[in-house]
Design a protein around this motif. Sequence first.
Motif, PDB file in Angstrom:
ATOM      1  N   ASP A 247      73.206 134.955  42.829  1.00 32.23           N
ATOM      2  CA  ASP A 247      73.076 135.262  41.404  1.00 32.23           C
ATOM      3  C   ASP A 247      71.623 135.140  40.963  1.00 32.23           C
ATOM      4  O   ASP A 247      71.102 135.972  40.227  1.00 32.23           O
ATOM      5  CB  ASP A 247      73.949 134.299  40.603  1.00 32.23           C
TER       6      ASP A 247
ATOM      7  N   PRO B 176      69.115 138.092  43.572  1.00 26.50           N
ATOM      8  CA  PRO B 176      69.846 139.265  44.057  1.00 26.50           C
ATOM      9  C   PRO B 176      68.975 140.125  44.978  1.00 26.50           C
ATOM     10  O   PRO B 176      67.765 140.201  44.805  1.00 26.50           O
ATOM     11  CB  PRO B 176      70.190 140.024  42.767  1.00 26.50           C
TER      12      PRO B 176
ATOM     13  N   CYS C  61      81.052 139.224  46.810  1.00 28.01           N
ATOM     14  CA  CYS C  61      79.695 139.715  47.026  1.00 28.01           C
ATOM     15  C   CYS C  61      79.741 140.940  47.927  1.00 28.01           C
ATOM     16  O   CYS C  61      80.796 141.269  48.476  1.00 28.01           O
ATOM     17  CB  CYS C  61      78.797 138.633  47.629  1.00 28.01           C
TER      18      CYS C  61
ATOM     19  N   LEU D  88      75.958 139.907  44.182  1.00 19.75           N
ATOM     20  CA  LEU D  88      77.278 139.538  43.672  1.00 19.75           C
ATOM     21  C   LEU D  88      77.955 140.785  43.116  1.00 19.75           C
ATOM     22  O   LEU D  88      77.299 141.653  42.524  1.00 19.75           O
ATOM     23  CB  LEU D  88      77.145 138.503  42.547  1.00 19.75           C
TER      24      LEU D  88
ATOM     25  N   ASP E 261      80.860 142.325  40.349  1.00 19.34           N
ATOM     26  CA  ASP E 261      81.229 141.895  38.992  1.00 19.34           C
ATOM     27  C   ASP E 261      82.230 140.746  39.066  1.00 19.34           C
ATOM     28  O   ASP E 261      82.136 139.773  38.325  1.00 19.34           O
ATOM     29  CB  ASP E 261      81.832 143.073  38.206  1.00 19.34           C
TER      30      ASP E 261
ATOM     31  N   LYS F 270      80.425 137.620  39.899  1.00 17.70           N
ATOM     32  CA  LYS F 270      79.745 137.032  38.739  1.00 17.70           C
ATOM     33  C   LYS F 270      80.728 136.305  37.842  1.00 17.70           C
ATOM     34  O   LYS F 270      80.439 135.218  37.320  1.00 17.70           O
ATOM     35  CB  LYS F 270      79.018 138.129  37.947  1.00 17.70           C
TER      36      LYS F 270
ATOM     37  N   ALA G 298      80.792 132.310  37.082  1.00 20.14           N
ATOM     38  CA  ALA G 298      80.721 131.775  35.719  1.00 20.14           C
ATOM     39  C   ALA G 298      81.810 130.741  35.488  1.00 20.14           C
ATOM     40  O   ALA G 298      81.557 129.657  34.938  1.00 20.14           O
ATOM     41  CB  ALA G 298      80.843 132.912  34.706  1.00 20.14           C
TER      42      ALA G 298
END
Lengths: 165, 165
Positions: free
Chosen positions: A69, A72, A103, A119, A121, A124, A128
């Motif tokens: 993250d 990248p 990833c 990563l 979506d 990510k 989070a």
Amino acid sequence: MTRAANEAAKAQRPARKEAEDVPIELGELSELIGYTLKRAQLKIFEDFLRCMAPLQLTPAQFSVLLLLDRNPGRNQTEIASTLGILRPNFVAMLDGLESRDLCARIRSVNDRRSHHLVLTDKGKAVLARAKKLVAAKHEARLNDLLGADNRAALVAMLAKIADEF
Amino acid sequence: MTRAANEAAKAQRPARKEAEDVPIELGELSELIGYTLKRAQLKIFEDFLRCMAPLQLTPAQFSVLLLLDRNPGRNQTEIASTLGILRPNFVAMLDGLESRDLCARIRSVNDRRSHHLVLTDKGKAVLARAKKLVAAKHEARLNDLLGADNRAALVAMLAKIADEF
DNA sequence: TATTGTTATACTCTATAACTATA
DNA sequence: TATAGTTATAGAGTATAACAATA
């Protein structure tokens, strides 16, 4: 075992008091940095896995996601060596993350030997959620135990050992 | 790789400055207790093995010798569980120490299933030398790095995590 | 020739089930 | 039946050599 034999067994090693369960003494062990460090590390990893159970991420996997993250497009050699993972061992680890669509490997157009790592979506989103779990359950618990100042001092000393020892 | 291709490769990920090797950023990783703990532990064990090379003792073996010295006559289950070693895995470990004549299994006369564990004279001598090496080379180095007070505070916090977390 | 990702492999740690001999 | 020590075994984690594709 008969009661008489039981008494005899206790008599063999001289007990301080009658019928006492003499605990084992750790002695110098409890002052050894390696011993305390290892036991603390096992406890922390155990708690990390418990907190992260809903996302099924190990400490090592979490560290990879964090690094991808923040950085990248780096290749496998760079990410692996930063984390102290040997390149051959990093292959299966990436396979696991990629098969879960967290990833992706992207063949570089400039150097077709290497893969840019990014990563997805989903990766990510999972990261989070993972960060929130770690902050709210894992790190918060350490703050409760030690206090914020002591916790910061602890991490600073550990980082100093890792970097300068 | 040609010079032109090299330039193109550097252009692909936007470098802050021309011809700069952008280092990987650890980001939140450097503040994570699990990450710093693990890296510090690896460094400490590495140094322990280096300091103990003349005696060929691992941290785990040293901890067993320390415990047998302080608690002579205990059985395998007691020593293993104190150190967080599973009984089946403790067998080979003891075999190793016993084959080097550092400790001995003595069949209990009260309960012929269990073994009283004791250090041999050689085991006591080796342990004495090991303690000196650890104090003079290993722990002393940590004192130099952190200072005596910080070192004590660190060990205390690690013990608290191991015991109460 | 050197490097990236990969495979194969081996060695250590750790974990569980089940056996034996004793109790 | 329960327990101490043991065996067998399987799974992680870690380490090295060597190969194919590419530079």
